[in-house]
Each structure stands twice: as structure tokens, then as C-alpha cells.
Write an enzyme that holds these catalytic residues in place. Structure first.
Site, short mmCIF file in Angstrom:
data_model
loop_
_atom_site.label_atom_id
_atom_site.label_comp_id
_atom_site.label_asym_id
_atom_site.label_seq_id
_atom_site.Cartn_x
_atom_site.Cartn_y
_atom_site.Cartn_z
N ARG A 1 0.83 -1.19 -0.06
CA ARG A 1 0.31 -0.09 -0.47
C ARG A 1 0.71 1.12 -0.38
O ARG A 1 0.52 2.39 -0.91
CB ARG A 1 -1.08 0.17 1.29
CG ARG A 1 -1.67 -1.02 1.12
CD ARG A 1 -2.85 -1.01 2.16
NE ARG A 1 -3.04 -1.54 3.12
CZ ARG A 1 -2.61 -2.30 3.90
NH1 ARG A 1 -3.06 -3.20 3.34
NH2 ARG A 1 -1.92 -2.60 5.39
N LYS B 1 -11.40 14.59 6.11
CA LYS B 1 -12.88 13.76 5.69
C LYS B 1 -13.39 12.43 6.71
O LYS B 1 -13.16 12.19 7.28
CB LYS B 1 -12.53 13.18 4.41
CG LYS B 1 -13.50 12.74 3.20
CD LYS B 1 -13.25 12.11 2.03
CE LYS B 1 -13.66 10.28 2.51
NZ LYS B 1 -13.15 9.27 1.41
N GLU C 1 -19.18 14.89 3.45
CA GLU C 1 -19.13 14.24 2.28
C GLU C 1 -21.30 13.00 2.69
O GLU C 1 -19.91 12.11 2.91
CB GLU C 1 -17.95 12.96 2.19
CG GLU C 1 -18.15 11.94 0.71
CD GLU C 1 -17.01 11.00 0.42
OE1 GLU C 1 -16.32 11.22 1.27
OE2 GLU C 1 -17.69 10.15 -0.56
N LYS D 1 -18.14 17.24 -0.12
CA LYS D 1 -18.22 16.44 -1.34
C LYS D 1 -19.04 15.92 -1.54
O LYS D 1 -19.41 14.33 -1.12
CB LYS D 1 -17.09 15.56 0.06
CG LYS D 1 -16.14 14.63 -1.85
CD LYS D 1 -15.00 13.51 -1.25
CE LYS D 1 -15.17 12.73 -2.17
NZ LYS D 1 -14.02 11.96 -1.82
P1 13P Z 1 -14.16 8.53 -5.75
O1 13P Z 1 -14.30 8.55 -6.14
O2 13P Z 1 -13.75 6.87 -6.00
O3 13P Z 1 -15.80 7.23 -5.67
O4 13P Z 1 -13.47 8.42 -4.11
C1 13P Z 1 -13.66 9.29 -3.83
C2 13P Z 1 -13.93 9.34 -1.87
O5 13P Z 1 -13.05 9.92 -1.32
C3 13P Z 1 -15.03 8.41 -1.48
O6 13P Z 1 -15.13 8.72 -0.15
#
Ligand code: 13P
Length: 339
Positions: A46, A136, A177, A219
Site C-alpha cells: 500500500r 474527510k 461527504e 463532497k
Molecule cells: P471515489 O471518487 O472513488 O468515489 O472516491 C472518493 C472518495 O473519497 C469516497 O469517499
């Protein structure tokens, strides 16, 4: 709360021509992605895959910040420089995923609530000391005949606002988000309706809890028909409905909206953003990206072929997508540039 610092960071993250790389896949998700391309998952694989991306030349012209997972924030580049320090040295702001995942919502089959509020203040304080300047938290909203329930919407909105308040207290810009998933057979209108509802509840909670909106970012998903829906809409319709939904349901003093890609193809994610930024309207916020898969899918496939941490093909694949999305920030992308 240091409002000035929060606003400065938020505005930098959505500065012209740039957006965010979401490289904060949890260990489980990243391991699945590595396995899907035939690579044995481990802490080192990773690290190696991600360090290769972070070492690419010049991506900082289209990437303003990178969201990391806890494991990665504590790892180092090949020369021993801690990853958050190496990113900051390039002018890229390190961020951190702080939720601990979406768990089953009690009494609500098929629905999720995101956890991670316990100990969040202390973790944010440590992450700030390690160099992180934004965070986030992802809430997951699934659409089906009977869902989402009011309970799913209100509990997730409440948790998002609590998370955002704690982050801001600790100097981290919260990326809020609430993701409405593309999985399912619902049409775009239903996606619009559910997205509007979670946005309304989330900002109502944020305002109730004193979140400083000019020091936060959103987001969201775009307004798209479910993957299994027979009535898929055009790219232009996606762009128009998304802008309509956001204009009606997101406070206009928020500095920026950084979309997730959510399983869209690389080119769709770029084209949709480009169309929104091509519109002959001045949007109240910057419209940008915080893509995970749409920035990394092709880079991961290339990396798996060599599996080392100086893979030029993988870096080039990442740089290409970053550049294309950087152009979409000003509506300057065109299909011809995909080559
Ligand atoms: P994706 O753009 O692959 O949806 O991932 C963004 C993300 O951080 C989802 O939490």
C-alpha cells in the site's frame, strides 16, 4: 476556532485549476483494490503504490491536497521523509480520513450510519500536529424502494455536523461527504430528491451546531441515474441537474464543492465537471474534484504491471487524469485531449 486559517486552507484546496486526490482508501478497501490487479496486499505494498503516485513530477499544478488514511499519514517516502512532510514540501496539503467507517444502522435494514465521533477531538489534534490541515468524513446513503429512511438521513446529517464542528475547533477544514450511492435502479429524479434531502438536513445541522460554512467544503455525488436504471441521462443533463440541486440546497457562502467520482468512468467524471464549469453562469462556489477511483484507476492498473515504487507508466497515467480534471476546473477539457 481559527476562522482565518480554516478559510485560507479551504480556499487553497479549491484554488484555480486544482482539486483533491482522494487516496484515503481504508486498509480493507486498498487491499481489495490491490488484489483486484493481482498484487499481494500488505502495509508495504500500500505504501509503495502510493509513494509512487506522490513522487510524480508536477502533479501539484492540478492537485491541491491529498486525503490520506491513518496508516499512510504515518508512513514515509523512500528517502525517509514522512509522507505528510513530503506532500507539504511540494505545496500539496495533506488531509486525513477521520471516520471509522459506515456500520449497519440499528433497526434499519440495508442502511448505514458512519461512526468515528468517539475520541475524534484527540485524533484531530494529533493529525494537525502531524501536518494535516483538512479532514474527510463520508456518510453513505443508499436508495431503494423504501429507503433512505428519515432516521438514516437525520442521524448521518447530525454526525456530519458533529464531525465538522470538532475538526474546525482543531484547525482542520472538514470535507463534508454525504454520498448518495449510484448502486440501484432508481432514476435521476429520485437521486435528485434524495440528494436534496440529505443536503438540506446536513446544512441545517451544521448551522445549528455552529459550523463555520466559509471554512468547510462539501463532497457530494453528482445527480445520476442508478447503475441499473434503464433511463440513463446524458452528460449535459447530469451537469444541469447537479448544478440545479446544489444551487438550491447548498449555502452560497461555502467556498467549494469537490465532487466524488463514485464509480463513474474516468472520462465521465471529467466530462461532467467540465460541462458544469463551461456553463454561462457564475456559480457561487468553486466546482472541483476530490476523486479517488477516477484519478487512480488507470494508474493502479499500470503499477500492478511493475509493482515497484518508481513506475513511470503509473505516474503518467495519474498525471494524465490529474491534468484532464485540472482542465475541467475551467471548462477547458475536450474529448480530443484524451488521446
Ligand atoms: P471515489 O471518487 O472513488 O468515489 O472516491 C472518493 C472518495 O473519497 C469516497 O469517499
Amino acid at each position: 476556532m481559527d476562522k482565518e486559517l480554516l478559510e485560507k486552507t479551504a480556499n487553497e484546496l479549491v484554488s484555480p485549476g486544482r482539486g483533491i486526490l482522494a487516496a484515503d482508501e481504508s486498509n480493507g478497501t486498498m487491499s481489495n483494490r490491490l488484489e483486484s490487479v493481482g498484487v499481494e496486499p500488505s502495509s508495504e505494498s500500500r505504501r509503495s503504490y502510493r509513494v509512487n503516485l506522490f513522487s510524480a513530477d508536477g502533479y501539484q499544478s492540478s492537485i491541491s491536497g491529498v486525503i490520506l488514511f491513518d496508516e499512510t499519514l504515518r508512513q514515509s517516502m523512500d528517502d525517509g521523509t514522512p509522507i505528510p512532510v513530503a506532500l507539504s514540501n511540494k505545496g500539496v496539503i495533506p488531509g486525513i480520513k477521520v471516520d471509522t467507517g459506515a456500520k449497519d444502522l440499528a433497526n434499519h435494514k440495508g442502511e448505514k450510519i458512519t461512526e468515528g465521533l468517539d475520541g475524534l477531538r484527540e485524533r484531530c489534534s494529533e493529525y494537525f500536529a502531524m501536518g494535516a490541515r483538512f479532514a474527510k468524513w463520508r456518510a453513505v446513503i443508499k436508495i431503494d424502494d423504501e429507503i433512505p429512511s428519515d432516521a438514516c438521513i437525520s442521524t448521518n446529517a447530525h454526525a456530519l455536523a458533529r464531525y465538522a464542528s470538532i475538526c474546525q475547533e482543531q484547525g482542520l477544514v472538514p470535507i463534508i461527504e454525504p454520498e448518495v450511492l449510484m448502486e440501484g435502479s432508481h432514476d435521476a429524479n429520485r437521486c435528485f430528491e434524495v440528494t436534496a434531502s440529505i443536503l438540506d438536513s446536513t446544512f441545517e445541522e451544521c448551522i445549528k451546531q455552529g459550523v463555520h460554512i466559509p471554512g468547510a467544503l462539501l463532497k457530494p455525488n453528482m445527480i445520476i441515474a442508478g447503475k441499473d436504471c434503464e433511463n440513463q441521462i446524458s452528460r449535459e443533463e447530469v451537469a444541469n441537474l447537479t448544478v440545479k440541486c446544489l444551487t438550491e440546497h447548498v449555502p452560497h457562502d461555502l467556498p467549494g464543492i469537490v465532487f466524488l467520482s463514485g464509480g463513474q468512468s474516468d472520462e465521465d467524471a471529467t466530462a461532467h465537471l467540465d460541462l458544469m464549469n463551461k456553463m454561462d453562469v457564475e456559480h457561487p462556489w468553486q466546482l472541483s474534484y476530490s476523486y479517488g477511483r477516477a484519478l487512480q484507476a488507470s494508474a493502479l492498473i499500470e503499477w500492478a504491471k511493475s509493482n515497484d515504487d518508481s513506475d513511470t507508466n503509473s505516474r503518467n497515467a495519474f498525471l494524465h487524469r490529474a491534468t484532464m480534471n485540472g482542465l475541467a476546473r475551467t471548462g477547458s477539457w475536450s474529448e480530443k485531449l484524451e488521446g
